[in-house]
Design an enzyme around this catalytic site. Structure first.
Site, PDB file in Angstrom:
ATOM      1  N   SER A  27      42.529  60.914  35.679  1.00 25.24           N
ATOM      2  CA  SER A  27      41.451  61.901  35.720  1.00 25.24           C
ATOM      3  C   SER A  27      42.014  63.289  35.956  1.00 25.24           C
ATOM      4  CB  SER A  27      40.456  61.553  36.837  1.00 25.24           C
ATOM      5  OG  SER A  27      39.550  62.632  36.985  1.00 25.24           O
ATOM      6  N   HIS A  52      41.177  60.677  31.494  1.00 23.61           N
ATOM      7  CA  HIS A  52      39.769  60.648  31.887  1.00 23.61           C
ATOM      8  C   HIS A  52      39.332  62.096  32.119  1.00 23.61           C
ATOM      9  CE1 HIS A  52      36.244  58.767  33.902  1.00 23.61           C
ATOM     10  NE2 HIS A  52      36.306  59.808  34.714  1.00 23.61           N
ATOM     11  N   ASP A  54      36.282  64.552  33.210  1.00 22.09           N
ATOM     12  CA  ASP A  54      35.006  64.617  33.926  1.00 22.09           C
ATOM     13  C   ASP A  54      34.255  65.883  33.566  1.00 22.09           C
ATOM     14  OD1 ASP A  54      35.057  62.266  35.706  1.00 22.09           O
ATOM     15  OD2 ASP A  54      36.874  63.197  36.471  1.00 22.09           O
ATOM     16  N   MET A  56      30.929  67.993  34.294  1.00 19.08           N
ATOM     17  CA  MET A  56      29.861  68.106  35.307  1.00 19.08           C
ATOM     18  C   MET A  56      29.071  69.383  35.079  1.00 19.08           C
ATOM     19  SD  MET A  56      32.044  67.182  38.682  1.00 19.08           S
ATOM     20  CE  MET A  56      33.173  65.796  38.749  1.00 19.08           C
ATOM     21  N   HIS A  85      33.789  61.312  30.583  1.00 19.76           N
ATOM     22  CA  HIS A  85      32.769  60.867  31.540  1.00 19.76           C
ATOM     23  C   HIS A  85      31.764  62.004  31.724  1.00 19.76           C
ATOM     24  CE1 HIS A  85      32.074  59.585  36.057  1.00 19.76           C
ATOM     25  NE2 HIS A  85      30.994  59.432  35.313  1.00 19.76           N
ATOM     26  N   MET A  87      28.776  63.738  33.277  1.00 21.40           N
ATOM     27  CA  MET A  87      27.887  63.791  34.457  1.00 21.40           C
ATOM     28  C   MET A  87      26.970  64.985  34.266  1.00 21.40           C
ATOM     29  SD  MET A  87      30.783  62.789  37.255  1.00 21.40           S
ATOM     30  CE  MET A  87      32.085  63.216  36.111  1.00 21.40           C
ATOM     31  N   MET A 156      31.049  53.520  39.395  1.00 24.25           N
ATOM     32  CA  MET A 156      31.517  54.579  40.290  1.00 24.25           C
ATOM     33  C   MET A 156      31.782  53.979  41.666  1.00 24.25           C
ATOM     34  SD  MET A 156      31.758  57.287  38.515  1.00 24.25           S
ATOM     35  CE  MET A 156      32.258  58.339  39.881  1.00 24.25           C
ATOM     36  N   ASP A 194      35.922  54.069  38.819  1.00 23.79           N
ATOM     37  CA  ASP A 194      36.257  55.495  38.964  1.00 23.79           C
ATOM     38  C   ASP A 194      35.852  55.962  40.355  1.00 23.79           C
ATOM     39  OD1 ASP A 194      36.645  58.228  38.584  1.00 23.79           O
ATOM     40  OD2 ASP A 194      34.932  58.465  37.226  1.00 23.79           O
TER      41      ASP A 194
HETATM   42  C1  DX5 Z   1      34.221  61.961  40.363  1.00 20.63           C
HETATM   43  C2  DX5 Z   1      34.934  61.784  39.061  1.00 20.63           C
HETATM   44  C3  DX5 Z   1      36.236  61.099  39.153  1.00 20.63           C
HETATM   45  C4  DX5 Z   1      37.258  61.762  40.026  1.00 20.63           C
HETATM   46  C5  DX5 Z   1      37.997  60.664  40.714  1.00 20.63           C
HETATM   47  O1  DX5 Z   1      32.895  62.228  40.149  1.00 20.63           O
HETATM   48  O2  DX5 Z   1      34.134  61.054  38.158  1.00 20.63           O
HETATM   49  O3  DX5 Z   1      36.774  60.837  37.861  1.00 20.63           O
HETATM   50  O4  DX5 Z   1      38.192  62.573  39.343  1.00 20.63           O
HETATM   51  O5  DX5 Z   1      38.805  61.223  41.659  1.00 20.63           O
HETATM   52  P1  DX5 Z   1      39.639  60.365  42.678  1.00 20.63           P
HETATM   53  O6  DX5 Z   1      40.524  59.455  41.882  1.00 20.63           O
HETATM   54  O7  DX5 Z   1      40.408  61.393  43.446  1.00 20.63           O
HETATM   55  O8  DX5 Z   1      38.671  59.626  43.538  1.00 20.63           O
HETATM   56 ZN    ZN Z   2      35.057  60.342  36.308  1.00 22.91          ZN
END
Ligand code: DX5
Ligand code: ZN
Length: 237
Positions: A27, A52, A54, A56, A85, A87, A156, A194
């Site tokens: 990620s 990965h 993210d 947001m 991913h 969000m 999650m 994740d």
């Molecule tokens: C959080 C993200 C994750 C995040 C995970 O909402 O979806 O992908 O980067 O981070 P770690 O591995 O540090 O928990």
């Molecule tokens: Zn994620």
């Protein structure tokens, strides 16, 4: 491994999930964005399977991360499989754009859309692989009837929004249930986890039946470096 190889693995005839080797998805949320290209190269050289990404929007989750232009730029420096991913609210509005920017797999949150079936159909129409994600408190049963439509289900391990949180151990039960249902029905849907994945949590997650492990802070903020982190996780799965 390039995108074609990834698809070959996805599409390999008669390869039940059990025969497919487990994968690590790095990620980039925890990467140093001032040198994102170099961070990606480090992960790629270390043999990571997927990246990965993210996305947001500050509405579905209380944080804002990155969007289309960044993914577009990333696509120019690597052929790695992009595990995107989302969000964001109303993800169906943006799916074709994420595909154009280079997403190989697009995962939407069950909780982010009025009709997850519409979002799933949009992803399929785009040509990307399709995933649905569940927050820690969302029961697995919500998406159970749709499993055969999905290439991947993402559990999650933390509330979405931030890296570096602790894994919620209650999620393990949901993962075990999903593993049993997927195997019983003979489906090829992959299980991804994740949030809070590190050297302490990954052995149990692997035993519970996870196929794809997302790790952010463990990989990119590891004092021993990205290559060490990836090989350590690989040893433990
Ligand atoms: C959080 C993200 C994750 C995040 C995970 O909402 O979806 O992908 O980067 O981070 P770690 O591995 O540090 O928990
Ligand atoms: Zn994620």
């Amino acid at each position: 491994m390039d995108v074609k190889d990834q698809f070959r693995r996805w599409n390999k005839k008669d390869s039940g999930v059990g025969e497919m080797s487990k994968m690590i998805s790095a990620s980039i949320l925890s990467a140093d964005f001032s040198c994102l290209g170099e961070e990606i190269k480090k992960a790629e050289t270390a043999g990571v399977d997927w990246l990965h990404i993210d996305v947001m929007d500050g509405v579905f989750v209380p944080n804002i991360s990155i969007g289309l232009p960044v993914i577009d730029s990333m696509r120019k420096v690597t052929k790695l499989f992009f595990d995107v991913h989302l969000m964001i609210v109303e993800p169906e509005r943006y799916i074709s754009y994420f595909r154009q920017a280079g997403a190989n797999l697009i995962t939407v949150h069950f909780e982010s859309t009025k009709d997850v079936k519409v979002a799933i159909a949009e992803v399929k129409k785009s040509g990307a692989k399709v995933g649905v994600s569940l927050k820690p408190e969302t029961p697995f049963e919500e998406i159970e009837p749709l499993l055969q439509e999905l290439d991947l289900v993402l559990f999650m391990g933390v509330e979405p929004g931030f890296g570096g949180q602790r894994f919620n151990p209650n999620v393990i039960t949901k993962i075990k249930t999903a593993r049993a249902v997927i195997d019983k029905r003979g489906l090829k849907t992959l299980i991804e986890v994740d949030g809070g994945v590190n050297e302490e949590t990954i052995p149990n997650l692997s035993k519970a039946g996870v196929d794809v492990f997302v790790a952010g802070s463990y990989i990119f903020s590891n004092p021993k470096g990205v290559a060490y982190a990836i090989s350590k996780l690989r040893d433990l799965i």
